[in-house]
Design an enzyme around this catalytic site. Structure first.
Site, mmCIF file in Angstrom:
data_model
loop_
_atom_site.group_PDB
_atom_site.id
_atom_site.type_symbol
_atom_site.label_atom_id
_atom_site.label_comp_id
_atom_site.label_asym_id
_atom_site.label_seq_id
_atom_site.Cartn_x
_atom_site.Cartn_y
_atom_site.Cartn_z
ATOM 1 N N GLU A 149 -16.381 3.107 25.108
ATOM 2 C CA GLU A 149 -16.083 4.292 25.909
ATOM 3 C C GLU A 149 -17.365 5.091 26.134
ATOM 4 O OE1 GLU A 149 -13.261 5.097 27.516
ATOM 5 O OE2 GLU A 149 -14.884 6.336 28.288
ATOM 6 N N LYS A 204 -23.156 -0.357 24.295
ATOM 7 C CA LYS A 204 -22.743 1.001 23.931
ATOM 8 C C LYS A 204 -23.806 1.660 23.045
ATOM 9 C CE LYS A 204 -20.317 4.573 22.807
ATOM 10 N NZ LYS A 204 -19.844 5.623 23.655
ATOM 11 N N CYS A 260 -22.032 11.061 18.142
ATOM 12 C CA CYS A 260 -22.436 9.697 18.505
ATOM 13 C C CYS A 260 -23.919 9.374 18.349
ATOM 14 C CB CYS A 260 -22.047 9.422 19.951
ATOM 15 S SG CYS A 260 -20.284 9.453 20.207
HETATM 16 C C1 UDX Z 1 -22.562 11.058 24.346
HETATM 17 C C2 UDX Z 1 -22.791 10.135 25.550
HETATM 18 O O1 UDX Z 1 -23.291 10.917 26.642
HETATM 19 C C3 UDX Z 1 -21.511 9.426 25.936
HETATM 20 O O2 UDX Z 1 -21.759 8.505 26.981
HETATM 21 C C4 UDX Z 1 -20.957 8.692 24.726
HETATM 22 O O3 UDX Z 1 -19.734 8.088 25.039
HETATM 23 C C5 UDX Z 1 -20.781 9.644 23.560
HETATM 24 O O4 UDX Z 1 -22.006 10.321 23.285
HETATM 25 P P1 UDX Z 1 -21.559 13.502 23.968
HETATM 26 O O5 UDX Z 1 -22.143 13.375 22.606
HETATM 27 O O6 UDX Z 1 -20.150 13.928 24.102
HETATM 28 O O7 UDX Z 1 -21.665 12.088 24.750
HETATM 29 O O8 UDX Z 1 -22.425 14.545 24.824
HETATM 30 P P2 UDX Z 1 -23.771 14.490 25.670
HETATM 31 O O9 UDX Z 1 -23.536 15.201 26.925
HETATM 32 O O10 UDX Z 1 -24.326 13.138 25.764
HETATM 33 O O11 UDX Z 1 -24.756 15.410 24.811
HETATM 34 C C6 UDX Z 1 -25.245 15.018 23.526
HETATM 35 C C7 UDX Z 1 -26.220 16.054 23.016
HETATM 36 O O12 UDX Z 1 -27.415 16.047 23.787
HETATM 37 C C8 UDX Z 1 -25.713 17.480 23.065
HETATM 38 O O13 UDX Z 1 -26.102 18.142 21.874
HETATM 39 C C9 UDX Z 1 -26.406 18.072 24.266
HETATM 40 O O14 UDX Z 1 -26.558 19.462 24.206
HETATM 41 C C10 UDX Z 1 -27.742 17.364 24.202
HETATM 42 N N1 UDX Z 1 -28.429 17.299 25.513
HETATM 43 C C11 UDX Z 1 -27.865 16.604 26.546
HETATM 44 C C12 UDX Z 1 -29.657 17.927 25.673
HETATM 45 O O15 UDX Z 1 -30.183 18.557 24.736
HETATM 46 N N2 UDX Z 1 -30.287 17.838 26.889
HETATM 47 C C13 UDX Z 1 -29.762 17.147 27.944
HETATM 48 O O16 UDX Z 1 -30.409 17.105 29.001
HETATM 49 C C14 UDX Z 1 -28.505 16.518 27.773
#
Ligand code: UDX
Length: 449
Positions: A149, A204, A260
């Site tokens: 996912e 993944k 994750c």
């Molecule tokens: C992530 C993956 O994006 C997703 O595809 C996978 O299924 C699960 O893990 P998620 O952890 O829900 O999703 O959020 P994501 O939007 O990826 O952000 C992860 C972290 O990175 C957050 O702490 C966010 O604040 C940080 N982040 C994200 C940044 O610091 N800068 C960015 O430009 C993007």
């Protein structure tokens, strides 16, 4: 699963869990009390629950009547034993596979939905195969698929409704077609990718590792921008215009959090080591190490700017969730940063629109200070119900999560409530820094030289 139920009214989707309290919460008639806050989720559940979406603790019966079983249990990093700190703990996957093996009837397609180390499908197949061999001739059979996912929290429903791709790994073409047909209700067939089992499992981990690496990369550049007078937003815009790089996932911040990224990279590191690829393991390990450094750097910087001490000072912390639009605090950078500031004796007034105070207490491993205890020698924290309450008498505001309401704060009114000289530390670079400066605040922004 709620989105599958929503898009496929002809399919009965039953979610089972051993945790009765959790299932009861998903059955709560008041949809605003569902255990997970996710924009749009309550509407989907409201439309489908009781129609073709069911939540129950009747695990065995649900397995016996299912044509397809999705294993969606958690796979946290092992805390002890072989591979502690890096390898995934697969005990729940194994237990679920055994339960499916025991209860299934007829032909059952078993789908790995949890994020798993490469070659976990082998283990699942072996467990299922053993029960197949034991059963009466022809009474049960299994096909195993990997269907990782890729949704992100906060945008889960739209990510599921419009996925960049759906990945199905497997060996049995009929089983792959059966799962592809489900997604085919709303996903363009060109976006449904078919691979072998191992490529699917590894894709993944790789996607998450690349995304996390990108955040560590931009945070490294942010630190250099601060030192040199460059601006990370301008650099991100300039490099993001290169179609080979793309403009997404280039926001500097307090470091990545969430359930994750760290877990999956450590898993990748463990796999590389297992296969004797020490240099590859070391390469990916750096992404995680750098992320910890970024969090520590923020806490140290706040202390330094506040004349080298935050002892007894009130600091308003805006945002505790690991990102906006979720109540999830797992691996949130706010945990480490707040912890370091508490160690320095700060009094933190924490305001997050969705994170539960009880969860914050668990994450910080200490209860909130009782009313009146005030500015103690040792650090303490409390929840503020709104931003105004948080900044009252504060020496600094620290923005840790990019909630949209923090983009539009009235700095004139907030600054007048703070003790001077007062600071704004914008760790997400989302606030109106000019307005804050005009209101008399000193401003530090991540990546701004
Ligand atoms: C992530 C993956 O994006 C997703 O595809 C996978 O299924 C699960 O893990 P998620 O952890 O829900 O999703 O959020 P994501 O939007 O990826 O952000 C992860 C972290 O990175 C957050 O702490 C966010 O604040 C940080 N982040 C994200 C940044 O610091 N800068 C960015 O430009 C993007």
């Amino acid at each position: 699963m709620a989105v599958i139920a929503d898009r496929c009214p002809g399919i009965q989707v039953t979610l089972v869990d051993l945790n009765a309290a959790r299932i009861a919460a998903w059955n709560d008639p008041n949809l605003s009390r569902l255990p997970v806050y996710e924009p749009g989720l309550a509407d989907v559940v409201g439309r489908c629950r009781g129609r073709n979406l069911h939540f129950t603790t009747e695990v065995d019966g649900a397995i016996a009547s299912a044509d397809m079983v999705f294993l969606s249990v958690n796979t946290p990093t092992k805390t002890r034993g072989l591979g502690a700190g890096q390898a995934s703990d697969l005990r729940w996957i194994e237990a679920s596979a055994r339960q499916v093996a025991a209860q299934a009837t007829g032909h059952t397609i078993v789908v790995e939905k949890s994020t798993l180390p490469v070659r976990t499908a082998e283990t699942i197949k072996e467990i299922l195969g053993a029960s197949q061999a034991l059963g009466t001739e022809g009474s049960k059979s299994f096909s195993v698929l990997s269907n990782p996912e890729f949704l992100a929290e906060g945008t889960a429903i739209t990510d599921l409704e419009n996925p960049d791709r759906v990945l199905i790994g497997g060996e049995d073409p009929d089983a792959i077609n059966a799962l592809a047909e489900i997604y085919g209700h709303w996903v363009n067939p060109e976006r449904i990718l078919r691979t072998n089992l191992w490529s699917s499992e590894l894709s993944k981990l790789t996607a998450n590792a690349f995304l996390a690496q990108r955040i560590s990369s931009i945070n490294a550049i942010a630190a250099l921008c601060e030192a040199t007078g460059a601006d990370v937003k301008e650099v991100a815009r300039a490099i993001g215009a290169d179609s080979r790089l793309g403009s997404k996932f280039l926001s500097a911040g307090p470091g990545f959090g969430g359930s994750c990224f760290r877990k999956d990279i450590l898993n990748l590191v463990y796999l590389c080591r297992h296969y004797g690829l020490e240099e590859a393991a070391h390469y990916w390990e750096q992404v995680v190490d750098f992320n910890s450094w970024q969090q520590q750097r923020i806490a140290r910087l706040v202390v330094r700017k506040l004349f080298g001490t935050v002892s007894g000072k009130r600091l308003a912390v805006l945002g505790f969730a690991f990102k906006a639009d979720t109540n999830d605090t797992r691996e949130s950078p706010a945990i480490g940063i707040c912890h370091d500031l508490l160690e320095e004796g700060a009094h933190l007034a924490i305001h997050d629109p969705k994170a539960a105070p009880q969860q914050i207490a668990t994450d910080l491993a200490c209860p909130p200070s009782s009313p009146g205890q005030g500015l103690a020698e040792l650090g303490s924290w409390d929840v503020a119900t709104d931003v105004r309450e948080a900044v009252e008498g504060a020496d600094a505001v620290i923005v840790l999560t990019e909630w949209s309401q923090f983009r539009r704060l009235d700095w004139n009114s907030l600054a007048s409530r703070m003790r001077r000289p007062a600071w704004l530390f914008d760790v997400r670079a989302i606030t109106d820094a000019e307005a804050a400066r005009a209101a008399g605040l000193k401003v530090w922004r991540v990546g701004e030289g």
